[in-house]
Design a protein around this motif. Structure first.
Motif, PDB file in Angstrom:
ATOM      1  N   VAL A   9       0.840  -1.206   0.000  1.00  0.00           N
ATOM      2  CA  VAL A   9       0.000   0.000   0.000  1.00  0.00           C
ATOM      3  C   VAL A   9       0.872   1.252   0.000  1.00  0.00           C
ATOM      4  CG1 VAL A   9      -0.379   0.390   2.497  1.00  0.00           C
ATOM      5  CG2 VAL A   9      -2.204   0.898   0.878  1.00  0.00           C
ATOM      6  N   LEU A  10       2.030   1.195   0.708  1.00  0.00           N
ATOM      7  CA  LEU A  10       2.940   2.345   0.709  1.00  0.00           C
ATOM      8  C   LEU A  10       3.466   2.630  -0.689  1.00  0.00           C
ATOM      9  CD1 LEU A  10       4.888   1.781   4.063  1.00  0.00           C
ATOM     10  CD2 LEU A  10       3.284   3.641   3.552  1.00  0.00           C
ATOM     11  N   GLY A  11       3.673   1.505  -1.463  1.00  0.00           N
ATOM     12  CA  GLY A  11       4.120   1.673  -2.844  1.00  0.00           C
ATOM     13  C   GLY A  11       3.102   2.441  -3.659  1.00  0.00           C
ATOM     14  N   ASP A  12       1.788   2.198  -3.386  1.00  0.00           N
ATOM     15  CA  ASP A  12       0.730   2.926  -4.101  1.00  0.00           C
ATOM     16  C   ASP A  12       0.704   4.414  -3.681  1.00  0.00           C
ATOM     17  OD1 ASP A  12       0.110   0.545  -5.203  1.00  0.00           O
ATOM     18  OD2 ASP A  12      -1.560   0.108  -3.829  1.00  0.00           O
ATOM     19  N   VAL A  13       0.934   4.637  -2.407  1.00  0.00           N
ATOM     20  CA  VAL A  13       0.749   6.004  -1.837  1.00  0.00           C
ATOM     21  C   VAL A  13       1.951   6.908  -2.153  1.00  0.00           C
ATOM     22  CG1 VAL A  13       0.617   7.231   0.394  1.00  0.00           C
ATOM     23  CG2 VAL A  13      -0.774   5.235   0.008  1.00  0.00           C
ATOM     24  N   ILE A  14       3.114   6.335  -2.347  1.00  0.00           N
ATOM     25  CA  ILE A  14       4.360   7.111  -2.423  1.00  0.00           C
ATOM     26  C   ILE A  14       4.336   8.131  -3.542  1.00  0.00           C
ATOM     27  CG2 ILE A  14       5.829   5.771  -4.013  1.00  0.00           C
ATOM     28  CD1 ILE A  14       6.999   6.545  -0.552  1.00  0.00           C
ATOM     29  N   GLU A  15       3.480   7.889  -4.564  1.00  0.00           N
ATOM     30  CA  GLU A  15       3.465   8.781  -5.709  1.00  0.00           C
ATOM     31  C   GLU A  15       2.667  10.065  -5.423  1.00  0.00           C
ATOM     32  OE1 GLU A  15       1.577   6.246  -8.452  1.00  0.00           O
ATOM     33  OE2 GLU A  15       3.230   4.826  -8.530  1.00  0.00           O
TER      34      GLU A  15
END
Length: 1608
Positions: free
Chosen positions: A66-72
């Motif tokens: 989920v952090l990978g999705d949010v990082i952008e």
């Protein structure tokens, strides 16, 4: 903060929680409006997600996905994530649960692809990094980071100095040091410097340092170096210049180092051109601010210690030496202060005119710390000099002064020079405020500032005038209003500067008198309120604001003590110079100390006043303020501890005030306003100051100690007053009185002060008096009144007619609107009327030039009518309408508007003064030593004075003649007497005489003269006799209600009244001439509109003498009463009055003796208790003794004829004297010898005839009560006795007799009738004496008595009028007798009763002073108490008294006149004989009494009632009472104590003489009704002698035989 990740999301992570979280992060990232809030929320969301992983609620791979999705969503999201990891790293490393730490490392490892290694290495702990495998060993990592930090922050870069070539520096110095006067510019030089740096590899910082060094050496080239440095700084970092300068300052911060002024100057110029910031440089300078504050505190403490040391009492000289050593050590310490770089920089800034930076440096230091250093103060003063120069040259330079102009600073950045007063406000006032007291370093600047202030005040004055003119013509426009506001702001600034700078600076200047005078030049333009406010601040606050001033204050006090200790009358001049020197700088402190000394030691007043002649005008003004402050000191008590006198400090201050304000030109406004304010506040203590000031400045004294000569002189013109009216010759008061007048008029205080004083007189009693001692209240009242009289006199004599009239309103306004008491209102208005009349008179004289005296008088009367007509109308509103039924408004106004100057010319005073001048001129001629030119001058002065006096006398004589003519015309309309003449006299005394006679000493004389004048003018309806009678008859109440000074004036009034009466009494010719045919001496007073009755009778000379004797007796009676009350006020006042009337009273020997004994008693009683009364009594006693040779026996004062003897007993004895007469007041009349039997028989017949006539007359006489309405006490007594002893029938008759009323005429009739017989009585006494010696046989006496009886029957018709007169006057007199006298008599008598004396009634008037026995008095008082409930005594009761006395006296036949002046042994023999024969005598008397009673019943019912009463009395009194015969010479009042002893003895003998009692009672009964106190004494002696002796002398037997025969 609420959780952003709900627990449901974590539970249902895969279903919907993940999407919810992503949407939340997207929403938070897109919220741009609250960027900071969004950032925090994202941090919290990520933190909560990671925390769930650590706790094991969520798997690390789920989280990393989920952090990978949010990082952008955000650019800084990796950084935010790194922060979250950092926080969790710290949290988890502390936890003991290892599983959570593992979860954390797994999460970080899973997220390594999201956050770069470098960011993690930056933020995570080395151990964590090692566990994550990002670094190999944490220890190595730590070491490496330390090395890098050291290299970065702590390692210095070394220049390769060997590369720099010295030649470059040499060339640099040559460039900078060349002659710069040509076309060389800073830009050119800068290019050269750049080339040198590049060519020779020079260090740029070192180049800058060299440029600064050269600038230091060439300060005059500011215009070259400042642009050069400015350009050079573009190549350097901004802080470099500041650091280099700081480094330079540090170099000089060694204890021995001294910073050169050139460096300060360079730093200052760079600061002024903003090349460096003050804040940056300030930190490099020493000492620190804390050190400066500590030093300042230390200075304050030291100053206080010095003060303490100065005020300490030094006991030994050794201690002083020690102290001096200490001082020297301290001085050595403070001689070399450490170098203060901040102050050095400040001085440099001030010198170049950089005021902004200088101000900010001073703001960081304690107040006045910087300027307390002389160089800085001088630099600042110089800056002010420059700034004010143009304005000062324009408006401040005095005329004729050249001055040395000051050139402006070359510096364009210096403060703008002032061209107007408005410019001063911008900078100069601010600079002066920073200077404070240290303006003292530059007296020239001080003078300039003061002169500018003066010029400003002048401009304000002209502007005010301009604005007021504009306001009159048209409405002032807006610009003018603005100007006015600006002026007000400037004025307040000027006051602040004066308070904070000028006055403190003056304190630090060393006795600079010129500065003091300069300052006064400005101060005198301020209103006194502002000046006094400034002085108050200066005295009470300024000296505490600065250590230096604290020291100065202590030194001034120390010096003042030194001078004052040595000040004496002999060394006034040298001490005065020292005081002057000290006062130029610190007047407030000096005067405060001097005044404190004066308040303690009043003998310092004269030397201090003389020593103040070296003061400046400012100092005099400060002195005035200090005096007011001392007066207003709330801590000081205005009364002494006994609360009866004003404190001595206040008296001393007042005395000092008067002296100092007279001698020196001090402004009075403040002091006068202070007194007015105190009066407004209802405090009259401070009137003492006004009194002293007016007395000293105007020479107008108010004293009760004036001699009659002075008083006489005061009734003349101004010149005579000045020459003969005052104690000291009043000289040189012209200037001082003019100053006082100007002060009063300029501040409109003249009338307000008068009105406030007039109102405060009653305020003293009813408001201020409150709890105060009566004596003090009296003193305050006198002070208030005297000051009013003095002040009013000053205004009348010093104000011009216009000024006076303009300020004093009309009489009705004064009384009704301002509530001024009438006496004061007329006192203020009187000069106005005189001015008005004289000016009108002059106008009329100019209009018609008729020189005839008649024309002049006519014009004068016309002018009086014109002026006084409005006054007559105005006075009507002052009293109730019924007042004007008896006296006319014209009479009232005339009385109040005239003065002694108008009534009489004091010729003797004028002659006395002229003779004095003649003697002076003769003395000048005889003086050989006087130089001729001085002789000539003195003679001219005396001649001029003499001519002035003679001219004044002539002028007054003409004036008095005109006034008397006017009064002659007016007099018929004066007294209307619509009610009765008695009422008219009451109104006249109540509204005119009494208020005015106690107003002032001259008014007292005026009142007496006015009464005489009204008499001489033959004024209709004015009874002179009544007027004098009312004045003398009862003075107790008047005396008791006076203050001390009023008593003195009242005494003067009585003295003048007695003088007139004594003159008439002294000579028949004078009496006949001045009173004989005058309406004032009518004895029948007719009511208006009464037509019937005989022609009015005049009082003849002999009867007038009886009346005068009665008045003298009344005065004695009142005096003795007052002396015996024990009341302080009564005793003091009567002693004052008696002292004043001493020339004319007492004239009769026995009255004098009575007074002498009472006064002697007072002397004994009051010696320890009340020393002031003792002193008064002793003084009077001494003077009374010296008057003794001039006193005469009573029979010489007025004659007493035998034929009318018994009639006299009745006619003269009814009146006020019968009631309430103190026992001690029985008068020593001449002791009578016995007459022959024939004489007594005739008398018996005659008296019976008279009785009949009286009875008839009384029945026909209607009753009238006088205004006083007091009942006749004697009639009540008799009535009471009769009621007990007589039948109801007789009582009814008595009631009938009571009802008739007497007309007013009857009241005055008595005066004639009462008094005529007195002279006859005296003759008869003499005859009796002779007969007794020649004819000892009782037969002859019998015959004579019979003859007298026949004669009396024949003369019946003649005596009717006499008796009626006597009766009516008697009643009137009795009515006048006040109740208070009775009360006091009651007390006295009750005391005597206790001693055992029995009572004996005595009816009768004191028209002739007839003796009373103590016991008879006390009985009468007891009776009166019983009868007091009965009202309206009738004439019948009065006549009963008369009849009773007639009957008793005829029955008595002079029984007790047989013993004129016998020795005691003889008297004892007489007693023995008398007692042996008492039975026989009593039987005979009883028979005779029965017969008498029957005869009288036939004539009148009244006569019946008396006999039983008398017999009862006789019986009572036989057993040890004292009888009193009204015709014999009684004992004087002071004999009463002796009588009481004898009474006691007599009472012992009662039991032994029961058988003889009856006969003695009968005898005594007869004696008692005639009332001789001599007799009473004789009877007492008899009883004593009876016990002691058995043998009797033959001579005595014969005498008693005669007396018993008489009774038969």
């Amino acid at each position: 903060m609420a959780a952003l990740l709900p627990a449901e999301w974590i539970k249902n992570w895969e279903k919907g929680g993940k999407n919810e979280f992503v949407q939340l992060c997207r929403a938070l990232s897109e919220n741009k409006s609250h960027d900071n809030m969004g950032f925090r929320d994202i941090q919290q969301a990520l933190y909560e997600l990671a925390y769930h992983v650590v706790r094991g609620n969520l798997k690390h791979d789920q989280a990393s996905n989920v952090l990978g999705d949010v990082i952008e969503f955000r650019e800084d999201m990796p950084s935010i994530l790194a922060d979250v990891f950092c926080i969790l790293d710290i949290e988890t490393s502390c936890l003991e649960e290892k599983s959570k730490r593992d979860h954390f490392t797994q999460l970080v490892l899973a997220c390594l692809y999201l956050v770069s290694d470098t960011v993690l290495k930056e933020r995570l702990d080395p151990e964590t990094l090692e566990s994550l495998g990002l670094i190999k060993q944490s220890q190595q990592f730590n070491q490496k980071s330390v090395k890098i930090k050291t290299k970065l922050f702590y390692k210095q870069q070394k220049f390769n100095l060997l590369r720099e070539e010295n030649e470059g520096y040499a060339k640099l110095i040559a460039e900078l040091g060349q002659d710069l006067s040509g076309n060389i510019t800073s830009d050119l030089i800068l290019e050269n410097i750049k080339s040198l740096i590049g060519c020779f590899n020079l260090d740029p910082n070192r180049v800058l340092d060299i440029i600064l060094e050269v600038y230091e050496c060439r300060p005059e080239y500011d215009d070259f170096f400042v642009p050069l440095i400015e350009s050079y700084m573009y190549m350097c970092e901004p802080q470099t210049l500041c650091h280099i300068l700081g480094f330079k300052f540090k170099f000089y911060q060694d204890p021995s180092g001294e910073t050169p002024s050139s460096l300060y100057r360079v730093a200052a110029v760079l600061l002024q051109h903003n090349l460096i910031d003050l804040e940056d440089l300030y930190v490099h300078l020493l000492p620190g601010d804390n050190a400066i504050i500590e030093e300042h505190k230390r200075e304050i403490v030291e100053a206080k210690q010095i003060v303490r040391k100065l005020t300490m009492v030094v006991l030994s000289s050794e201690k002083t030496e020690e102290k001096e050593k200490e001082k020297e050590k301290e001085e050595e310490k403070t001689e070399k202060p450490p170098d203060n770089q901040k102050l050095g920089l400040l001085e440099a800034l001030l010198k170049i005119g950089d005021w902004q930076h200088a101000q900010s440096i001073m703001d960081q230091m304690p107040p006045f710390y910087a300027t307390s250093h002389k160089p800085i103060a001088i630099a600042l003063c110089q800056l002010v000099h420059v700034t004010i120069e143009p304005l000062y040259r324009r408006v401040g330079v005095p005329k004729g002064a050249k001055g040395s102009p000051i050139s402006s600073l070359p510096n364009k950045r210096a403060p703008k020079q002032a061209d107007s007063f408005e410019d001063l406000r911008k900078e100069v006032f601010n600079m002066l405020c920073y200077l404070g007291p240290h303006l003292s370093h530059d007296p020239i600047l001080f003078a300039k500032v003061v002169r500018l202030g003066k010029a400003f005040m002048k401009e304000v004055g002209t502007m005010k005038k301009f604005v007021s003119d504009r306001m009159v013509k048209f409405q002032s426009d807006g610009s003018k209003q603005e100007d006015k506001e600006k002026m007000e702001i400037l004025f307040s600034c000027l006051l602040s500067i004066t308070d904070q700078v000028l006055l403190p600076s003056l304190s630090l200047m060393d006795c600079n008198a010129c500065m003091s005078e300069e300052l006064w030049g400005m101060f005198k333009t301020f209103p006194y309120q502002y000046r006094y406010r400034l002085y108050g601040q200066w005295k009470n606050e300024t000296y505490n604001s600065h250590p230096l001033l604290v020291k100065v204050k202590a030194q001034t006090i120390d010096r003042a003590k030194y001078i004052m200790k040595r000040l004496t009358k002999e060394n006034v001049k040298p001490s005065g110079r020292q005081i002057g020197k000290l006062s130029h700088s610190n007047p407030t402190i000096l005067f405060d100390y001097i005044l404190s000394q004066i308040q303690k030691y009043d003998n310092l007043i004269t030397p201090v006043v003389d020593s103040l002649k070296y003061l400046t005008s400012l100092n005099y003004d400060v002195l005035a303020y200090c005096i007011i402050e001392a007066l207003a000191n709330p801590e000081k008590e205005r009364m002494k501890h006994d609360d009866t006198t004003i404190s001595s400090w206040l008296q001393s201050l007042a005395s000092f005030c008067g002296a100092v304000f007279r001698k020196y030109p001090i402004e009075l406004a403040g002091l006068l306003q202070y007194v007015a304010n105190q009066l407004k506040a209802g405090k009259s203590f401070d009137l003492l100051i006004l009194k002293e000031v007016v007395q000293k400045m105007a020479g107008i004294e108010i004293t009760e100690e004036m001699t009659m000569e002075q008083l006489e002189a005061m009734t003349g013109g101004e010149q005579l007053k000045a020459e003969g009216g005052y104690f000291g010759q009043i000289r040189n008061t012209k200037k001082s009185s003019q100053r006082l007048k100007d002060a009063l008029l300029d501040h409109d205080l003249a009338l307000p002060l008068c009105l406030l004083m007039a109102q405060q007189r009653n305020g003293v009693i009813f408001q201020e008096g409150g709890e105060k001692h009566l004596k003090l209240v009296g003193k305050l009242y006198d002070q208030c009144h005297d000051t009013l009289v003095q002040f009013g006199g000053f205004l009348a004599s010093n104000l011009s007619t216009e000024d006076y009239i303009k300020r004093v309103p009309s009489i009705d306004v004064l009384c009704n609107e301002f509530h001024t008491p009438h006496d004061a209102a007329f006192f203020l208005s009187r000069p106005m009327y005189a001015h008005h009349i004289s000016s009108k008179y002059d106008e009329l004289k100019k209009a018609e030039k008729g020189n005839k005296q008649q024309h002049k008088v006519h014009k004068y009367i016309t002018s009086c009518e014109l002026v006084m007509a409005p006054v007559h109308d105005a006075v009507i509103s002052l009293h109730l309408p019924k007042v004007w039924d008896d006296i006319s408004p014209q009479f009232y106004a005339t009385f109040w508007s005239l003065t002694m100057y108008d009534l009489a010319v004091p010729h003797s005073s004028y002659d006395r003064e002229v003779n004095k001048l003649k003697v002076q001129m003769k003395a000048i001629d005889d003086n050989q030593e006087m130089p001729p030119n001085k002789k000539k001058k003195e003679k001219e002065r005396c001649t001029a004075l003499q001519d002035k006096l003679l001219e004044e006398e002539k002028k007054q004589l003409e004036h008095v003649q005109r006034v008397l003519q006017r009064l002659k015309l007016e007099k018929d309309n004066w007294l209307l007497a619509k009610s009765t003449k008695n009422e008219t006299i009451t109104k006249f005394l109540q509204l005119c005489i009494f208020p005015r006679c106690i107003f002032s000493a001259i008014d007292a004389v005026y009142c007496a003269h006015f009464v005489e004048l009204v008499h001489q003018q033959k004024t209709p309806n004015f009874s002179t006799l009544l007027c004098y009678d009312r004045v003398f008859s009862d003075i107790i109440y008047t005396v008791a209600s006076c203050t001390e000074n009023e008593a003195s004036r009242y005494g003067r009034f009585l003295c003048c009244m007695l003088e007139t009466v004594t003159r008439w009494h002294s000579d028949r010719v004078i009496y006949e001439k001045e009173c004989g045919n005058y309406p004032g001496f009518l004895t029948i007073l007719r009511a208006t509109g009464f037509d019937g009755g005989n022609k009015a009778d005049q009082l003849d000379y002999e009867n007038f003498r009886h009346v005068v004797h009665k008045w003298h007796y009344k005065l004695t009676k009142a005096s003795v009463h007052c002396l015996e009350t024990g009341e302080y006020t009564h005793i003091r006042n009567i002693l004052i009055v008696l002292t004043k009337i001493l020339p004319w009273y007492p004239k009769v020997l026995n009255l004098g003796q009575a007074l002498e004994r009472r006064v002697h008693k007072i002397c004994q009683e009051e010696k320890e208790k009340r020393p002031d009364l003792y002193a008064l009594a002793m003084g009077y006693s001494g003077q009374l003794k010296s008057r003794k040779p001039f006193m005469i026996p009573e029979n010489e004062f007025h004659h007493k004829d035998p034929p009318a003897r018994n009639a006299v007993a009745a006619t003269v004895q009814n009146g006020p004297g019968g009631a309430g007469m103190p026992t001690s007041l029985t008068i020593n009349t001449v002791r009578l010898e016995e007459g022959t039997t024939e004489e007594t028989d005739k008398l018996k017949e005659k008296s019976q005839g008279v009785v009949k006539v009286i009875n008839k007359t009384v029945n026909a006489t209607p009753k009238v009560t006088t205004s006083n309405g007091n009942s006749a006490s004697n009639s009540k007594i008799i009535k009471e006795k009769d009621d007990k002893e007589k039948s109801g029938k007789e009582k009814d008759k008595e009631k009938k007799d009571k009802t008739p009323a007497a007309t007013p005429e009857m009241k005055a009739l008595g005066k004639d009738g009462k008094d005529k017989p007195k002279e006859e009585r005296a003759n008869k006494d003499d005859k009796a004496r002779e007969i007794k010696e020649k004819t000892p046989k009782s037969d002859k006496e019998k015959e004579k008595v019979k003859k007298e009886e026949k004669a009396s029957k024949e003369e019946k018709s003649k005596t009717v009028v006499t008796i009626v007169e006597s009766k009516s006057t008697a009643e009137k007199e009795r009515e006048k007798e006040p109740s208070r006298e009775r009360d006091i008599a009651k007390e006295i008598k009750s005391k005597e009763n206790a001693k055992g004396g029995e009572k004996m009634p005595v009816a009768g008037s004191l028209k002739s002073p007839v003796p009373r026995s103590e016991t008879s008095e006390s009985e009468r008082e007891q009776k009166r108490r019983k009868v007091d409930t009965h009202s309206s005594p009738s004439h019948s009761s009065t006549v009963k008294d008369s009849l009773n006395e007639l009957k008793d006296s005829s029955a008595k036949h002079y029984i007790n006149h047989t013993t004129p002046t016998l020795s005691k042994s003889k008297e004892r023999e007489v007693d023995k004989k008398d007692l042996d024969k008492s039975r026989e005598r009593s039987r005979e008397r009883e028979k005779k009494d029965e017969k008498d009673r029957k005869d009288r019943k036939r004539d009148h019912s009244n006569s019946d009632r008396e006999v039983p009463q008398d017999s009862t009395k006789r019986r009572k009194e036989e057993n040890g009472t004292t009888g009193s015969s009204k015709h014999s010479k009684s004992e004087s009042p002071s004999d009463s104590p002796r009588l009481n002893e004898k009474e006691k003895e007599k009472n012992k003998s009662k039991s032994s003489g029961k058988e003889k009692g009856d006969s003695i009672k009968a005898e005594k009964m007869e004696k008692s009704s005639s009332g001789s106190k001599k007799e009473s004494r004789h009877d007492k002696e008899k009883t004593e002698k009876k016990e002691k002796r058995d043998s009797t002398g033959g001579k005595e037997e014969k005498k008693h035989h005669k007396s018993s025969d008489k009774h038969r």
